[in-house]
Write an enzyme that holds these catalytic residues in place. Structure first.
Site, PDB file in Angstrom:
ATOM      1  N   ALA A  64      43.656  49.156  40.408  1.00 54.08           N
ATOM      2  CA  ALA A  64      43.107  50.316  39.700  1.00 54.08           C
ATOM      3  C   ALA A  64      42.189  51.170  40.568  1.00 54.08           C
ATOM      4  CB  ALA A  64      42.362  49.851  38.452  1.00 54.08           C
ATOM      5  N   ALA A  65      42.241  50.993  41.876  1.00 55.34           N
ATOM      6  CA  ALA A  65      41.287  51.680  42.749  1.00 55.34           C
ATOM      7  C   ALA A  65      41.400  53.200  42.648  1.00 55.34           C
ATOM      8  CB  ALA A  65      41.477  51.231  44.190  1.00 55.34           C
ATOM      9  N   GLY A  66      42.612  53.723  42.750  1.00 51.50           N
ATOM     10  CA  GLY A  66      42.804  55.171  42.696  1.00 51.50           C
ATOM     11  C   GLY A  66      42.430  55.756  41.353  1.00 51.50           C
ATOM     12  N   ASP A  67      42.771  55.053  40.283  1.00 49.97           N
ATOM     13  CA  ASP A  67      42.429  55.526  38.937  1.00 49.97           C
ATOM     14  C   ASP A  67      40.920  55.532  38.727  1.00 49.97           C
ATOM     15  OD1 ASP A  67      45.145  55.754  38.352  1.00 49.97           O
ATOM     16  OD2 ASP A  67      45.263  53.706  37.584  1.00 49.97           O
TER      17      ASP A  67
END
Length: 310
Positions: A252-255
């Site tokens: 979920a890093a980009g989100d």
């Protein structure tokens, strides 16, 4: 001032496997106990990230009535997300994602769109007042493109800033591009859209000019452990990443970055690098925890590690 953020996008029920390494074609590997069923979807992740960073957050998503997502809706409410704009259907199941996480923290994801792909422009038209009252609307590409276009059209009519996360990457129609204020791909997605491989700062600028030529005024390209790049008509640069030595899961890093970013951006983007630095800190914490939505930090958790931020 508390931001009013609307996120329109996907809700997925994630089914996660942890593996030591990915299997080769034709190979069978045993796995440890699966993580089980968890909440996911890029839209849901970004809405949670915005809410946990203090924004007044409304989530627009389409879910099946079969009950698979009931636990997620309860979670949305616990995070303070306004769920009044969720759309329900008995014709499709809630979206699902099948995720394999390697020991290094890298992941592969296979997505069944389900109800996500059944969201229509007519659904969005019924929520025009909600969109029109927002400061910013965020969308990804896990729902139909014509539905995003309609949402961004309404936003543009009301002076609402539009942020597009072009993931999963696919060619963007002109109608969507002209309604996008800020585009936020990762380096792979940027290259797939522009045809220009990201190798250095000049290639990042070449990517930015590709989007400028299409009519988008602000570009942010996330670069993983190399930080994030930004470019506008009169400025560009790279915001350094937070150093992380124990990467566990990058799911979920980009989100997290996008949701957190939206809560700190000034209307005129005058604090862009400060907002990106905050988002980078949020992402750095996310990748140190197993899972997607449970790994997204609150402002309090970010400040406990990195100190108080504006």
């Amino acid at each position: 001032m508390t931001k009013n953020i609307v996120v329109i996008g996907s809700t997925n029920v994630d089914k996660v496997l942890n593996v030591e390494r990915y299997a080769q074609p034709g190979e069978t590997l045993s796995v440890d106990a699966p993580q089980g069923v968890k909440g996911g979807g890029k839209g849901a992740n970004q809405a949670i990230a915005a809410a946990r960073s203090g924004a007044q957050t409304t989530f627009i998503s389409k879910l099946g009535t079969e009950g698979n997502a009931d636990f997620m809706v309860e979670g949305f409410k616990e995070d303070g997300i306004n769920t009044d704009s969720l759309i329900w259907t008995d014709k499709y199941e809630t979206g699902q994602a099948y995720i394999t996480v390697e020991a290094s923290g890298q992941n592969t994801i296979y997505v069944y769109g389900g109800a996500n792909m059944a969201m229509t422009p007519a659904d969005v038209d019924q929520l025009g007042e909600v969109i029109g009252q927002a400061d910013t609307i965020i969308a990804q590409l896990e729902i139909p493109t014509d539905t995003i276009i309609e949402a961004f059209r309404i936003a543009r009519e009301h002076g609402v800033k539009t942020i597009l996360n072009p993931a999963p990457a696919k060619q963007l129609p002109e109608q969507l591009i002209v309604l996008t204020d800020i585009i936020v791909p990762n380096e792979t997605e940027a290259a797939l859209l522009s045809g220009i491989e990201v190798t250095d700062e000049q290639s990042l600028m070449d990517n930015a000019h590709y989007f400028f030529d299409k009519g988008i005024q602000s570009v942010i390209i996330t670069l993983g452990d190399k930080g994030s790049f930004y470019a506008s008509a009169d400025d560009h640069g790279i915001v350094k990443p937070q150093k992380v030595t124990n990467v566990v899961d990058t799911t979920a890093a980009g989100d997290t970055f996008i949701g957190a970013l939206s809560t700190r951006l000034a209307d005129d983007l005058s604090n862009l690098t400060t907002a990106m630095a905050y988002a980078s800190k949020a992402s750095a914490l996310t990748i140190q925890t197993q899972g997607a939505q449970n790994s997204i930090p609150t402002t309090a958790q970010i400040e406990a590690v990195y100190g108080e931020m504006n």
